[in-house]
Design an enzyme around this catalytic site. Structure first.
Site, PDB file in Angstrom:
ATOM      1  N   LYS A  92       0.812  -1.219   0.000  1.00 38.66           N
ATOM      2  CA  LYS A  92       0.000   0.000   0.000  1.00 38.66           C
ATOM      3  C   LYS A  92       0.847   1.272   0.000  1.00 38.66           C
ATOM      4  CE  LYS A  92      -4.468  -1.534   1.662  1.00 38.66           C
ATOM      5  NZ  LYS A  92      -4.286  -2.975   1.954  1.00 38.66           N
ATOM      6  N   GLU A 114     -10.394   7.253   3.504  1.00 37.28           N
ATOM      7  CA  GLU A 114     -11.284   6.403   4.298  1.00 37.28           C
ATOM      8  C   GLU A 114     -10.625   5.047   4.431  1.00 37.28           C
ATOM      9  OE1 GLU A 114     -11.547   4.097   1.189  1.00 37.28           O
ATOM     10  OE2 GLU A 114     -11.894   6.224   0.878  1.00 37.28           O
ATOM     11  N   SER A 381       1.876  -9.744  -1.145  1.00 40.66           N
ATOM     12  CA  SER A 381       1.496  -8.335  -0.993  1.00 40.66           C
ATOM     13  C   SER A 381       1.798  -7.764   0.387  1.00 40.66           C
ATOM     14  CB  SER A 381       0.010  -8.158  -1.318  1.00 40.66           C
ATOM     15  OG  SER A 381      -0.789  -9.009  -0.527  1.00 40.66           O
TER      16      SER A 381
HETATM   17  C1  LIG Z   1      -5.083  -4.028   1.379  1.00 39.95           C
HETATM   18  C2  LIG Z   1      -4.342  -5.274   1.087  1.00 39.95           C
HETATM   19  C3  LIG Z   1      -4.693  -6.119  -0.001  1.00 39.95           C
HETATM   20  C4  LIG Z   1      -5.877  -5.850  -0.875  1.00 39.95           C
HETATM   21  O1  LIG Z   1      -5.835  -4.708  -1.629  1.00 39.95           O
HETATM   22  P1  LIG Z   1      -5.596  -4.698  -3.199  1.00 39.95           P
HETATM   23  O2  LIG Z   1      -5.953  -3.320  -3.597  1.00 39.95           O
HETATM   24  O3  LIG Z   1      -6.506  -5.735  -3.811  1.00 39.95           O
HETATM   25  O4  LIG Z   1      -4.177  -5.028  -3.426  1.00 39.95           O
HETATM   26  C5  LIG Z   1      -3.920  -7.234  -0.243  1.00 39.95           C
HETATM   27  N1  LIG Z   1      -2.869  -7.561   0.537  1.00 39.95           N
HETATM   28  C6  LIG Z   1      -2.511  -6.802   1.594  1.00 39.95           C
HETATM   29  C7  LIG Z   1      -1.346  -7.221   2.410  1.00 39.95           C
HETATM   30  C8  LIG Z   1      -3.239  -5.645   1.905  1.00 39.95           C
HETATM   31  O5  LIG Z   1      -2.874  -4.904   2.971  1.00 39.95           O
END
Ligand SMILES: *Cc1c(COP(=O)(O)O)cnc(C)c1O
Length: 397
Positions: A92, A114, A381
């Site tokens: 993020k 938000e 992610s």
């Molecule tokens: C917020 C988040 C997601 C989901 O958000 P996307 O916009 O679909 O990438 C996925 N993995 C993690 C670790 C997150 O914090």
């Protein structure tokens, strides 16, 4: 309220996307689009962004060969793109940093956002602290109770967290209040959206700043293997980490692309958050996409073990990639994600976020069906530290 479509033709991905918002919101979105187009390739802007990606976020992060996981599955080679190693523990920050620098270029000193689970709020508060910007985070009152620690984190970082007490007191209500704030204050306020969703130009902006994931991964796999991967995969909530990995590979026709949605208790139970695999086209939060909705098109309650994936809509570009068949979308259940969470922890010493565990779970299914000389890239992610308490409680109940 009149919905203005003709204003933003270029915000469409095929039939999806667009800008279905009240007229009063159009000037604010136009300003943001104008600034984004003016600065995204500006040398000074890029120099500053790249400086902070290197020195603050810790990029480039590794493309790690998961040797033990690969041997365990006895199939294709699995590489992990380590977004979990970024400062603040997930992808993020890539987007938040880019948009905060954009706000700074626009001369705006106040940022609003938000947040549902709180992850995006924490990332936004972090970037605002870094640049000394005034930061207000709207959060449904219910969510502030469920995510009290994230509220405290945001406050530590200097943000003001405003509990929203209208409607169901969750994410949707927080979005409504944030948009009203933007309409009233866009002359001095930047609205920072956290995923590749929302009205044009946000899906374009978020993809742009997250594409660093795929750009690095593409270069890294060419260095390590001398060729492109056979399969790339990522979890899909709103779709920002996924589109960030996918974007630089879209023209590589031999690279198979699979997005993994949260199947919750199973698609057949209706308790899931999987618009691409089990939804219908509709309009939500100002744009057209696949939506988890009833037969009248009203969004339905969603469920996922991973709070970051628990959203009834999905990015318009993913909706389009599904429609044209360039990407496939599958669902993985809570239980499958939990098994992947445990396996990756045990076999690689990497505790993945529950969101990312969905992509790992898909790779665990796909790898044994592929040849040993084939290559999979999984976008990790985020890290799972934030989820350990939740999993602990699940195992001990
Ligand atoms: C917020 C988040 C997601 C989901 O958000 P996307 O916009 O679909 O990438 C996925 N993995 C993690 C670790 C997150 O914090």
């Amino acid at each position: 309220m009149r919905l203005v479509r003709e204003e933003c033709q270029n915000g469409f991905f095929g039939d999806f996307g667009g800008c279905f918002v009240p007229e009063q919101l159009q000037p604010a979105l136009k300003e943001i689009e104008k600034a984004f187009l003016a600065y995204k390739d500006d040398p000074d802007f890029l120099e500053e962004l790249n400086y902070y990606l290197l020195e603050y976020v810790g990029r480039p992060n590794p493309l790690y060969f998961a040797k033990r996981l690969t041997e365990h599955l006895n199939g294709a080679k699995i590489y992990l793109k380590r977004e979990d190693l970024n400062h603040t523990g997930a992808h993020k920050i890539n987007n938040v940093l880019g948009q905060v620098l954009l706000a700074k270029k626009m001369g705006l000193k106040r940022v609003i956002a938000e947040t549902g689970a709180g992850q995006h709020g924490v990332a936004t508060a972090t970037a605002c602290a870094l640049f000394g910007l005034d930061c207000t985070i709207y959060m449904g009152e219910e969510d502030t109770k469920r995510q009290a620690l994230n509220v405290f984190r945001m406050e530590l970082l200097g943000a003001k967290v405003v509990p929203v007490t209208r409607g169901l007191r969750t994410l949707k209500d927080a979005v409504d209040v944030a948009l009203e704030d933007l309409i009233a204050n866009y002359k001095n306020t930047y609205y920072l959206l956290g995923s590749a969703v929302g009205p044009h130009p946000y899906p374009l902006i978020v993809k742009h700043f997250q594409s660093i994931i795929g750009q690095e991964a593409r270069k890294q796999i060419l260095e390590k293997e001398g060729r492109l991967p056979d399969l790339i995969t990522a979890c899909v909530g709103g779709g920002s980490n996924a589109i960030g990995l996918f974007a630089p590979f879209l023209d590589d026709k031999d690279v198979k692309i699979v997005g993994v949605e949260p199947g919750g208790d199973g698609l057949e139970t209706g308790r899931h958050a999987a618009p691409l695999t089990a939804g219908v086209p509709g309009i939500i939060h100002g744009f057209k996409c696949y939506v988890v909705a009833d037969s009248e098109g009203n969004p339905l309650p969603t469920h996922s073990i991973a709070a970051g994936l628990d959203y009834p809509g999905v990015g318009p570009e993913h909706s389009y990639l599904k429609a044209i068949g360039r990407a496939d979308y599958v669902a993985v259940t809570d239980n499958e994600a939990l098994e992947a969470f445990k396996l990756l922890s045990k076999i690689e010493g990497i505790i993945p976020a529950l969101e990312s565990s969905h992509a790992v779970a898909y790779a665990i299914k796909a790898a044994p069906k592929m040849r040993k000389d084939q290559i999979i890239i999984v976008n990790l992610s985020g890290r799972g530290d934030k989820d350990v308490q939740q999993v602990f409680e699940l195992f001990n109940k």
